[in-house]
Design an enzyme around this catalytic site. Structure first.
Site, PDB file in Angstrom:
ATOM      1  CB  SER A 102      64.134 -26.606  55.422  1.00  0.00           C
ATOM      2  OG  SER A 102      65.331 -25.936  55.703  1.00  0.00           O
ATOM      3  CG  ASP A 239      68.093 -23.669  53.739  1.00  0.00           C
ATOM      4  OD1 ASP A 239      68.070 -22.428  53.685  1.00  0.00           O
ATOM      5  OD2 ASP A 239      67.564 -24.303  54.663  1.00  0.00           O
ATOM      6  CG  ASP A 241      63.455 -22.812  54.764  1.00  0.00           C
ATOM      7  OD1 ASP A 241      64.677 -23.056  54.697  1.00  0.00           O
ATOM      8  OD2 ASP A 241      62.811 -22.857  55.837  1.00  0.00           O
ATOM      9  CG  ASP A 243      65.928 -21.988  57.643  1.00  0.00           C
ATOM     10  OD1 ASP A 243      66.673 -22.535  56.809  1.00  0.00           O
ATOM     11  OD2 ASP A 243      65.215 -22.634  58.440  1.00  0.00           O
TER      12      ASP A 243
END
Length: 444
Positions: A102, A239, A241, A243
């Site tokens: 992440s 960010d 990833d 999400d």
């Protein structure tokens, strides 16, 4: 021994703590546990990753582990975490694996698992997987070994899903998107353009090592500058990833997750889609969010910090919206996990529908100055039981009244107590936080 799974999967320094051997064993155990719970068919797993260099190595290990336990594998390539969650359901898979850390620095990596339908695994299943890490003496052979294939249109399937969840075309909007050199570098510019916006993409050239490096939602400074430079209507930052989503208004001012939730809550309320006129936020959300929602007849329910706790409350109560100040927003009608691209599309759709600039929409909430002080202590339990600390907190709360808020929260992993104070003025919040920090330190 500490539990392997944290609040968001298994994370660690890649090739040191999170090794290929651990990734292989974890994937194989997950496949075996799934097969034991449902023997009606051969398990199918989808595997995606963000672009950090160690993801290539860990992807190979995860795929090998799944196939060695008899699961067929659909390899998705580089795409956002919420895309993996979506494709678990869209491809009728039994398991989803996302390899990403992440917003963490590049040397870290992680493995996040999704159950059928794209939901996070229950704690009990994670415990079974952890307990089954030792490799069995007998593995399937011959035709029992899992097969591996690629899904070349994985990003396109996800983009189409997002477009279907976008209620208004974004025609006339000029945006700058910061992809954090991460998993959204292909999907985000593509979907925003196809939704009708004029798009300028920055930090959208991942090379395996530059993910989250001075960019993205944790470092939006360059995005703020780019929005002003290009005369854009807004900026969007994701960010690694994707999400999460935070935004920047046309003047280059940051719009955080609390403000985005305020905008989306009013949009859903206007459409009659905000279940029970209730929004779910964490205890760290700004008091300004609570005050703004109260003024519009919307109730705010709070949970512990962590998107999994927000999601648990949303699902338990059948609610329509929740999230965190960090920009991790949950819209369960359209996604089973936080989706930064979906959040951005819904935010821009509200701009397009109302014809209002982002600064005006976000202005529904007055963000109170918030000061957070981390106090290292010898004993968190002693602080929690201290009458001196309770009295000091009570005194500050009495001084602030409804114009401010105090929150003391012990760290879950360290001997730290986090002291958070919100007040109408920055110096008032800072003085109160420093005063409480001194009492906390003395009490330990």
């Amino acid at each position: 021994m500490a539990r392997l799974f944290g609040t968001d999967g298994v994370r660690g320094l890649a090739n040191a703590e999170l090794t290929p051997e651990l990734a292989l064993s974890l994937a194989a155990s997950a496949a075996r546990v799934l097969a034991a719970h449902d023997r009606s068919h051969r398990p199918v797993a989808v595997v995606g990753r963000d672009p950090r260099a160690s993801g290539e190595m860990l992807e190979a290990a995860v795929v090998a582990g799944l196939a060695s336990a008899g699961a067929d594998v659909l390899r998705l390539g580089v795409l956002p975490t919420p895309a993996v969650a979506y494709l678990v359901g869209a491809l009728d898979a039994d398991l989803g694996v996302m390899i990403s850390a992440s917003h963490n620095p590049m040397p870290d990596n992680g493995i996040k698992l999704f159950a059928a339908g794209g939901h996070k695994l229950p704690d009990g299943i994670e415990d079974e997987i952890e307990a089954g890490l030792p490799a069995p003496a007998i593995r399937p052979t011959g035709s029992g070994v899992g097969r591996v294939s690629d899904v070349p249109d994985a990003v396109e399937r996800y983009v189409e899903h997002l477009l279907a969840a976008t209620p208004n075309p974004l025609t006339g909007l000029k945006i700058v998107v910061d992809c954090a050199n991460g998993a959204s570098s292909a999907a985000a510019p593509e979907v925003y353009r196809r939704a009708g916006a004029e798009v300028i993409a920055i930090h959208a050239d991942p090379d395996g090592v530059n993910i989250n490096e001075h960019c993205g939602s944790n470092h939006p400074e360059l995005l703020c500058e780019a929005v002003v430079k290009h005369g854009a209507d807004l900026g969007i930052a994701h960010d690694g990833d994707a999400d999460r989503c935070v935004a920047v208004d046309a003047a280059g001012e940051l719009i955080d997750g609390d403000q985005i939730m305020a905008v989306l809550a009013l949009a859903l309320a206007d459409a009659g889609e905000l279940t029970d006129d209730t929004l779910v936020a964490t205890v760290m959300s700004n008091l300004g969010l609570h005050l703004a929602m109260r003024a519009h007849g919307i109730n705010v329910v709070t949970t512990a910090v962590g998107d999994r706790y927000v999601l648990e409350k949303i699902r338990a109560s059948g609610l329509a919206l929740g999230g965190e100040q960090s920009g991790h927003i949950l819209l369960p009608a359209y996604a089973t996990t936080g989706d930064g691209l979906l959040t951005a599309l819904r935010l821009m759709s509200r701009m397009a529908a109302t014809g209002k600039p982002l600064v005006e929409l976000a202005g529904v909430m007055n963000r109170l100055p918030q000061v957070l002080v981390n106090v290292r202590v010898a004993d968190k339990a002693a602080v929690a039981g201290s009458s001196a600390v309770r009295d000091a907190v009570g005194a500050v709360e009495a001084e602030l009244g409804e114009r401010g808020r105090v929150l003391l929260r012990p760290s879950g992993t360290e001997q730290l107590v986090r002291v958070m104070v919100e007040a109408p003025a920055q110096d008032t919040a800072q003085a109160a936080a420093d005063r409480l920090a001194g009492v906390v330190s003395a009490a330990s």
